[in-house]
Design an enzyme around this catalytic site. Structure first.
Site, PDB file in Angstrom:
ATOM      1  N   HIS A   3      24.946  10.341 -60.645  1.00  0.00           N
ATOM      2  CA  HIS A   3      26.279  10.902 -60.452  1.00  0.00           C
ATOM      3  C   HIS A   3      26.766  10.723 -59.016  1.00  0.00           C
ATOM      4  O   HIS A   3      27.519  11.568 -58.511  1.00  0.00           O
ATOM      5  CB  HIS A   3      26.282  12.382 -60.851  1.00  0.00           C
ATOM      6  CG  HIS A   3      25.962  12.608 -62.292  1.00  0.00           C
ATOM      7  ND1 HIS A   3      26.896  12.516 -63.301  1.00  0.00           N
ATOM      8  CD2 HIS A   3      24.782  12.887 -62.908  1.00  0.00           C
ATOM      9  CE1 HIS A   3      26.320  12.738 -64.463  1.00  0.00           C
ATOM     10  NE2 HIS A   3      25.033  12.965 -64.250  1.00  0.00           N
ATOM     11  N   TRP A  25      -5.930  42.918 -41.533  1.00  0.00           N
ATOM     12  CA  TRP A  25      -4.872  43.179 -42.516  1.00  0.00           C
ATOM     13  C   TRP A  25      -5.563  43.238 -43.868  1.00  0.00           C
ATOM     14  O   TRP A  25      -6.277  42.325 -44.250  1.00  0.00           O
ATOM     15  CB  TRP A  25      -3.842  42.035 -42.534  1.00  0.00           C
ATOM     16  CG  TRP A  25      -2.558  42.332 -41.837  1.00  0.00           C
ATOM     17  CD1 TRP A  25      -2.077  41.730 -40.716  1.00  0.00           C
ATOM     18  CD2 TRP A  25      -1.564  43.293 -42.224  1.00  0.00           C
ATOM     19  NE1 TRP A  25      -0.859  42.246 -40.371  1.00  0.00           N
ATOM     20  CE2 TRP A  25      -0.517  43.214 -41.278  1.00  0.00           C
ATOM     21  CE3 TRP A  25      -1.460  44.209 -43.274  1.00  0.00           C
ATOM     22  CZ2 TRP A  25       0.619  44.015 -41.353  1.00  0.00           C
ATOM     23  CZ3 TRP A  25      -0.334  45.018 -43.341  1.00  0.00           C
ATOM     24  CH2 TRP A  25       0.680  44.901 -42.393  1.00  0.00           C
ATOM     25  N   CYS A  32      -5.457  38.891 -39.415  1.00  0.00           N
ATOM     26  CA  CYS A  32      -6.742  39.246 -38.829  1.00  0.00           C
ATOM     27  C   CYS A  32      -6.942  38.600 -37.471  1.00  0.00           C
ATOM     28  O   CYS A  32      -6.485  37.491 -37.220  1.00  0.00           O
ATOM     29  CB  CYS A  32      -7.878  38.812 -39.749  1.00  0.00           C
ATOM     30  SG  CYS A  32      -7.810  39.513 -41.387  1.00  0.00           S
ATOM     31  N   LYS A  47      14.379  19.148 -42.774  1.00  0.00           N
ATOM     32  CA  LYS A  47      13.365  18.999 -41.729  1.00  0.00           C
ATOM     33  C   LYS A  47      13.545  17.674 -40.996  1.00  0.00           C
ATOM     34  O   LYS A  47      13.455  17.606 -39.779  1.00  0.00           O
ATOM     35  CB  LYS A  47      11.960  19.068 -42.331  1.00  0.00           C
ATOM     36  CG  LYS A  47      11.455  20.437 -42.606  1.00  0.00           C
ATOM     37  CD  LYS A  47      11.188  21.200 -41.316  1.00  0.00           C
ATOM     38  CE  LYS A  47      11.203  22.700 -41.575  1.00  0.00           C
ATOM     39  NZ  LYS A  47      12.543  23.243 -41.808  1.00  0.00           N
ATOM     40  N   GLU A  91      14.834  20.914 -48.568  1.00  0.00           N
ATOM     41  CA  GLU A  91      14.109  21.318 -47.362  1.00  0.00           C
ATOM     42  C   GLU A  91      13.524  20.111 -46.637  1.00  0.00           C
ATOM     43  O   GLU A  91      13.557  20.043 -45.408  1.00  0.00           O
ATOM     44  CB  GLU A  91      12.999  22.309 -47.744  1.00  0.00           C
ATOM     45  CG  GLU A  91      11.986  22.622 -46.655  1.00  0.00           C
ATOM     46  CD  GLU A  91      12.569  23.302 -45.424  1.00  0.00           C
ATOM     47  OE1 GLU A  91      11.823  23.453 -44.436  1.00  0.00           O
ATOM     48  OE2 GLU A  91      13.762  23.659 -45.432  1.00  0.00           O
ATOM     49  N   ASN A 126     -11.858  36.121 -40.902  1.00  0.00           N
ATOM     50  CA  ASN A 126     -10.422  35.897 -41.052  1.00  0.00           C
ATOM     51  C   ASN A 126     -10.238  34.874 -42.160  1.00  0.00           C
ATOM     52  O   ASN A 126     -10.784  33.777 -42.088  1.00  0.00           O
ATOM     53  CB  ASN A 126      -9.836  35.378 -39.733  1.00  0.00           C
ATOM     54  CG  ASN A 126      -8.352  35.076 -39.835  1.00  0.00           C
ATOM     55  OD1 ASN A 126      -7.689  35.463 -40.798  1.00  0.00           O
ATOM     56  ND2 ASN A 126      -7.825  34.387 -38.842  1.00  0.00           N
ATOM     57  N   GLY A 127      -9.476  35.203 -43.211  1.00  0.00           N
ATOM     58  CA  GLY A 127      -9.250  34.266 -44.301  1.00  0.00           C
ATOM     59  C   GLY A 127      -9.550  34.889 -45.647  1.00  0.00           C
ATOM     60  O   GLY A 127      -9.550  36.117 -45.802  1.00  0.00           O
ATOM     61  N   ARG A 152      -0.539  40.004 -34.328  1.00  0.00           N
ATOM     62  CA  ARG A 152      -0.814  39.434 -35.648  1.00  0.00           C
ATOM     63  C   ARG A 152      -0.622  40.462 -36.759  1.00  0.00           C
ATOM     64  O   ARG A 152      -0.483  40.086 -37.924  1.00  0.00           O
ATOM     65  CB  ARG A 152      -2.265  38.932 -35.699  1.00  0.00           C
ATOM     66  CG  ARG A 152      -2.521  37.738 -34.811  1.00  0.00           C
ATOM     67  CD  ARG A 152      -4.020  37.466 -34.670  1.00  0.00           C
ATOM     68  NE  ARG A 152      -4.229  36.146 -34.091  1.00  0.00           N
ATOM     69  CZ  ARG A 152      -4.651  35.081 -34.767  1.00  0.00           C
ATOM     70  NH1 ARG A 152      -4.904  35.193 -36.054  1.00  0.00           N
ATOM     71  NH2 ARG A 152      -4.802  33.919 -34.187  1.00  0.00           N
ATOM     72  N   LYS A 208      16.181  29.094 -32.450  1.00  0.00           N
ATOM     73  CA  LYS A 208      15.221  29.652 -33.394  1.00  0.00           C
ATOM     74  C   LYS A 208      15.845  30.767 -34.225  1.00  0.00           C
ATOM     75  O   LYS A 208      15.625  30.858 -35.422  1.00  0.00           O
ATOM     76  CB  LYS A 208      13.998  30.184 -32.638  1.00  0.00           C
ATOM     77  CG  LYS A 208      12.881  30.666 -33.557  1.00  0.00           C
ATOM     78  CD  LYS A 208      12.313  29.518 -34.373  1.00  0.00           C
ATOM     79  CE  LYS A 208      11.200  29.952 -35.284  1.00  0.00           C
ATOM     80  NZ  LYS A 208      10.813  28.895 -36.226  1.00  0.00           N
ATOM     81  N   GLU A 222      16.628  17.819 -38.787  1.00  0.00           N
ATOM     82  CA  GLU A 222      16.507  18.746 -37.667  1.00  0.00           C
ATOM     83  C   GLU A 222      15.799  18.133 -36.467  1.00  0.00           C
ATOM     84  O   GLU A 222      16.223  18.326 -35.329  1.00  0.00           O
ATOM     85  CB  GLU A 222      15.730  20.000 -38.104  1.00  0.00           C
ATOM     86  CG  GLU A 222      16.521  21.006 -38.888  1.00  0.00           C
ATOM     87  CD  GLU A 222      15.684  22.223 -39.228  1.00  0.00           C
ATOM     88  OE1 GLU A 222      16.143  23.337 -38.979  1.00  0.00           O
ATOM     89  OE2 GLU A 222      14.553  22.054 -39.736  1.00  0.00           O
TER      90      GLU A 222
END
Length: 608
Positions: free
Chosen positions: A503, A74, A2, A484, A480, A98-99, A27, A603, A487
């Protein structure tokens, strides 16, 4: 996603509202509309589909008001239609939103008992009726909005017009972004600087919980405690081709904080929240009931999203899942068999190894479903079905909001597959959809840990190695988290299934080794606590990420315990992703690395 625009001026605003909405097209949207006041009376124009449909409507039925609000939508609550398009209005107030208003069903039932007539299927319309009810009780517009905001549960940005007042607009935000633009004798509201760029380069970003009363010559801003505040007016050089950092130091920080909004948009695209069901797009015609297996191929962070999805598909749809790093999948010549589905996951939709895996799967007569952030990408075009993630542009190389939007999409698919296969009951579906609906609010609460995490990051910036542990869906999240940190801070980090500690990795534990334990109080919590005790016995520096019950039961010395809100166990990966992102971000900032463009990384990886 939105987009919102509002203008208070002394000249007609309709053309400028539409111009601004065009700048928000990136968007994504499926309907659009504007409302203005002329002679103090409210009028609006709404159209399904592209903005050209709204423009055509305005050519035949122009609006000449000098104050107005506009919106690109949306579909979330309710299908794309003129009736569900924004602005929504009563005889007294018009609103764009929006939301997601999480408690809209309860509010709608309450309002229905007072005689309110609803014209749409949306959650937004309840806001208009709530404010109207306060106005009828004699409150001023500002007081009516102030009385309404505490009743709303969820993440939102709102803009209001009031019948009879051509010099008043009110905006409010909680979770979703909203900015105030300062012009020459006119004022603006917008979802971001891009929307406001044609009109002004002087912008103030509202803080979470702020609301603002706009007149043509000023903005009076109040915070969540309803106290007058000043927000810095910044000079911006945004254009239609630029994405701004807003009031954040880095794009990564901005994108971390955008997650409640973009995940809400993504969930809204796949969930029928009014009926508490999953509703996949009509062009997704995968017959989940006939499937015998799923193969998933992805790279980097998208691969970890796929690992979490494996747990969901096997738990809820009872489908066996094979997952591979895309660069391995295409070369190991895996036998894929009949009645199989391959899911490829990519932020850009152009990842070379993932695209090659897609083509291998097609050659093996597999149906292919793409989970991508760019619906016009090569991967999207070559797939049988596309599930867009609606994260919006992600500038930071280290993926944040794209990851959580991938998770939101994959979870919705897994629930839909379970329903199609009869392994998820209608009652279970309602519970899972209800849990997913709460994710944006829970993300907002998790973001409240940022200051605490920043303090912790000062010690992480001095270390050389970090270990991340988790069980169940928290295991891929540990992977992950380690990625991060590697990275963007260049600190060596490894993620492990907590049960694998004995182990091998336990040999690394000493008084200098931080160990991040991701452990919501779920079915495997006690097992994870046993692994924590092994770390504590060897002097390891434990950082525990859990909820209140887990923090109470852990009863072990930690360097830090980050207490998350309570939530359904299925959605923990979406919400627990935020503290691990913040820990990596703040550590990198303390170390002075290039957070948005870390060395050696791109990216979109379009070569093997």
């Amino acid at each position: 996603m939105c987009g919102i625009i509002g203008i208070v001026s002394d000249a007609p605003v309709a053309d400028r509202l539409v111009e601004s909405l065009k700048r928000l097209e990136y968007r994504g949207y499926d309907s659009a509309g504007i409302a203005t006041l002329e002679g103090g009376r409210m009028d609006r124009r709404r159209a399904e589909g592209k903005l050209r449909n709204l423009e055509a409507l305005l050519l035949g039925q122009p609006l000449k008001g000098r104050i107005g609000i506009g919106h690109t939508r949306w579909a979330t609550h309710g299908r794309p239609s003129v009736a569900n398009a924004h602005p929504h209005a009563t005889t007294q107030v018009a609103v764009v939103h929006n939301g997601i208003i999480e408690n809209f069903r309860e509010l709608r039932e309450e309002l229905g008992g007072t005689g309110c007539n609803f014209e749409s299927e949306t959650d937004t319309e309840v806001v208009a009726h709530l404010v109207s009810r306060e106005l009828r009780e004699g409150r001023t517009p500002a007081d009516a909005v102030a009385a309404t905001l505490p009743k709303l549960k969820g993440a939102f940005a709102l803009a209001f017009l009031f019948d009879g007042d051509e010099d008043l607009m009110i905006g409010a935000r909680r979770g979703s972004p909203l900015a105030v633009g300062y012009g020459d004798g006119e004022m603006f509201l917008g979802s971001d600087a891009i929307a406001l760029a044609p009109f002004t380069d002087r912008i103030a970003y509202l803080d979470d919980g702020d609301w603002a009363v706009l007149h043509h010559d000023r903005a009076d801003i109040r915070n969540a405690a309803n106290r007058p505040v000043r927000r810095e007016i910044q000079k911006t050089a945004a254009t239609s081709l630029m994405i701004e950092k807003g009031n954040h130091r880095h794009f990564m920080a901005k994108e971390i904080h955008e997650q409640p909004t973009v995940v809400a948009q993504t969930l809204g695209h796949y969930l029928d929240m009014a009926n508490e069901t999953v509703h996949l797009p009509g062009d997704v015609t995968i017959d989940f009931a006939r499937l015998e297996r799923i193969s998933i191929a992805a790279c980097g962070t998208a691969y970890y999203a796929g690992l979490i999805a494996k747990y969901w598909f096997e738990r809820y749809a009872r489908l066996p899942v094979e997952i591979d790093v895309a660069s391995e999948f295409r070369y190991r010549e895996a036998p894929l068999g009949d009645n199989g589905l391959t899911i490829v996951i990519s932020q850009s939709g152009e990842t070379a190894d993932t695209l090659a895996s897609l083509r291998y799967a097609r050659d093996e007569d597999q149906s292919v479903l793409a989970v991508v952030n760019v619906a016009t990408s090569t991967i999207a075009r070559e797939s049988d079905a596309v599930m867009p993630t609606l994260a919006g542009p992600e500038i930071g190389v280290a993926s944040t909001k794209a990851f959580t939007c991938q998770l939101a999409t994959l979870c919705a698919i897994a629930v839909a597959a379970g329903r199609a296969r009869g392994t998820v009951s209608a009652e279970e579906e309602r519970a899972l959809v209800g849990a997913l609906t709460e994710v944006p609010r829970l993300m907002n609460e998790a973001l409240g840990l940022s200051d605490e995490i920043e303090t912790l990051a000062r010690t992480f910036a001095k270390t050389r190695d970090v270990l991340y542990l988790g069980r169940g869906t928290s295991y891929p999240l540990a992977l992950e988290g380690a990625l991060k940190l590697k990275e963007i801070s260049y600190i060596h980090a490894e993620g492990y299934a907590a049960g694998e500690l004995k182990h091998g990795p336990i040999a690394l534990i000493d008084e200098n080794m931080p160990v991040v334990v991701i452990a919501p109080h779920d079915a495997v919590f006690d097992k994870t606590m046993s692994n924590m005790q092994e770390v504590a016995a060897r002097g390891g520096r434990i950082v525990l990420i859990t909820d209140a019950s887990g923090a109470k039961q852990a009863a072990l010395p930690t360097e830090a315990t980050l207490v998350m809100p309570d939530m359904h166990p299925a959605i923990t990966p979406l919400v627990y992703a935020l503290p691990i992102q913040l820990l990596a971000y703040h550590t990198a900032v303390h170390m002075g690395t290039d957070v948005d463009q870390p060395r050696n990384l791109a990216k979109s990886v379009t070569v093997e």
